[in-house]
Design a protein around this motif. Structure first.
Motif, PDB file in Angstrom:
ATOM      1  N   GLY A 158       0.870  -1.132   0.114  1.00 43.41           N
ATOM      2  CA  GLY A 158       0.035   0.013  -0.070  1.00 43.41           C
ATOM      3  C   GLY A 158       0.702   1.227   0.050  1.00 43.41           C
ATOM      4  N   SER A 159       2.010   1.234   0.728  1.00 40.79           N
ATOM      5  CA  SER A 159       2.824   2.353   0.877  1.00 40.79           C
ATOM      6  C   SER A 159       3.677   2.607  -0.466  1.00 40.79           C
ATOM      7  N   GLY A 160       3.936   1.529  -1.192  1.00 43.01           N
ATOM      8  CA  GLY A 160       4.724   1.578  -2.305  1.00 43.01           C
ATOM      9  C   GLY A 160       3.806   2.054  -3.579  1.00 43.01           C
ATOM     10  N   LEU A 161       2.447   1.438  -3.543  1.00 46.31           N
ATOM     11  CA  LEU A 161       1.620   1.958  -4.680  1.00 46.31           C
ATOM     12  C   LEU A 161       1.154   3.343  -4.309  1.00 46.31           C
ATOM     13  N   VAL A 195      -7.471   4.620  -6.407  1.00 48.28           N
ATOM     14  CA  VAL A 195      -6.762   3.652  -6.137  1.00 48.28           C
ATOM     15  C   VAL A 195      -7.174   2.795  -5.161  1.00 48.28           C
ATOM     16  N   SER A 196      -7.417   3.712  -3.909  1.00 47.39           N
ATOM     17  CA  SER A 196      -7.944   2.875  -2.741  1.00 47.39           C
ATOM     18  C   SER A 196      -9.447   2.359  -2.697  1.00 47.39           C
ATOM     19  N   LEU A 197     -10.162   2.931  -3.640  1.00 42.37           N
ATOM     20  CA  LEU A 197     -11.355   2.492  -4.154  1.00 42.37           C
ATOM     21  C   LEU A 197     -11.366   1.050  -4.638  1.00 42.37           C
ATOM     22  N   LEU A 198     -10.535   1.117  -5.848  1.00 42.38           N
ATOM     23  CA  LEU A 198     -10.296  -0.264  -6.458  1.00 42.38           C
ATOM     24  C   LEU A 198      -9.758  -1.048  -5.542  1.00 42.38           C
ATOM     25  N   SER A 199      -8.742  -0.917  -4.707  1.00 43.03           N
ATOM     26  CA  SER A 199      -8.075  -1.818  -3.915  1.00 43.03           C
ATOM     27  C   SER A 199      -9.186  -2.615  -2.760  1.00 43.03           C
ATOM     28  N   VAL A 200     -10.252  -1.570  -2.446  1.00 44.90           N
ATOM     29  CA  VAL A 200     -11.141  -2.127  -1.399  1.00 44.90           C
ATOM     30  C   VAL A 200     -12.212  -3.025  -2.164  1.00 44.90           C
ATOM     31  N   CYS A 201     -12.453  -2.683  -3.549  1.00 47.13           N
ATOM     32  CA  CYS A 201     -13.551  -3.568  -4.299  1.00 47.13           C
ATOM     33  C   CYS A 201     -12.629  -4.928  -4.380  1.00 47.13           C
ATOM     34  N   VAL A 202     -11.437  -4.910  -4.802  1.00 44.62           N
ATOM     35  CA  VAL A 202     -10.730  -6.041  -4.993  1.00 44.62           C
ATOM     36  C   VAL A 202     -10.743  -6.992  -3.529  1.00 44.62           C
ATOM     37  N   ALA A 203     -10.274  -6.395  -2.663  1.00 43.60           N
ATOM     38  CA  ALA A 203     -10.431  -7.107  -1.386  1.00 43.60           C
ATOM     39  C   ALA A 203     -11.752  -7.624  -1.128  1.00 43.60           C
ATOM     40  N   VAL A 230       3.881   5.482  -5.816  1.00 38.67           N
ATOM     41  CA  VAL A 230       3.920   5.652  -7.081  1.00 38.67           C
ATOM     42  C   VAL A 230       2.682   6.291  -7.912  1.00 38.67           C
ATOM     43  N   VAL A 231       1.550   6.317  -7.128  1.00 38.35           N
ATOM     44  CA  VAL A 231       0.318   7.080  -7.632  1.00 38.35           C
ATOM     45  C   VAL A 231       0.732   8.510  -7.288  1.00 38.35           C
ATOM     46  N   VAL A 232       1.260   8.914  -6.266  1.00 36.11           N
ATOM     47  CA  VAL A 232       1.462  10.435  -6.058  1.00 36.11           C
ATOM     48  C   VAL A 232       2.424  10.856  -7.149  1.00 36.11           C
ATOM     49  N   ASN A 233       3.665   9.957  -7.390  1.00 37.30           N
ATOM     50  CA  ASN A 233       4.534  10.554  -8.214  1.00 37.30           C
ATOM     51  C   ASN A 233       3.897  10.656  -9.731  1.00 37.30           C
TER      52      ASN A 233
END
Length: 66
Positions: free
Chosen positions: A13-16, A32-40, A19-22
């Motif tokens: 999560g920290s790495g992703l 990105v967090s919405l997508l990761s919550v849906c996948v989880a 990368v997203v902020v950069n």
């Protein structure tokens, strides 16, 4: 073993997030967090539908009653 997955999740999560902020702006993290919550959620629902190995072993070891 469960705590290992939690630690891996924190690191990914920290790495992703970095990368997203950069690559985009800070507001992209929301998507990105919405997508990761849906996948989880999908993974969680799928894993709860699977029968556990412990219950299968107990059923096989249970003596047959007549």
């Amino acid at each position: 073993m469960n705590s290992s997955f939690v630690q891996i999740g924190f690191a990914l999560g920290s790495g992703l997030g970095g990368v997203v902020v950069n690559l985009a702006d800070i507001h992209s993290i929301i998507w990105v967090s919405l997508l990761s919550v849906c996948v989880a959620t999908i993974i969680g629902l799928f894993s709860f539908k699977q029968p556990s190995k412990v219950s299968k072993e107990k059923q096989q070891q249970a003596p047959l009653r007549s």
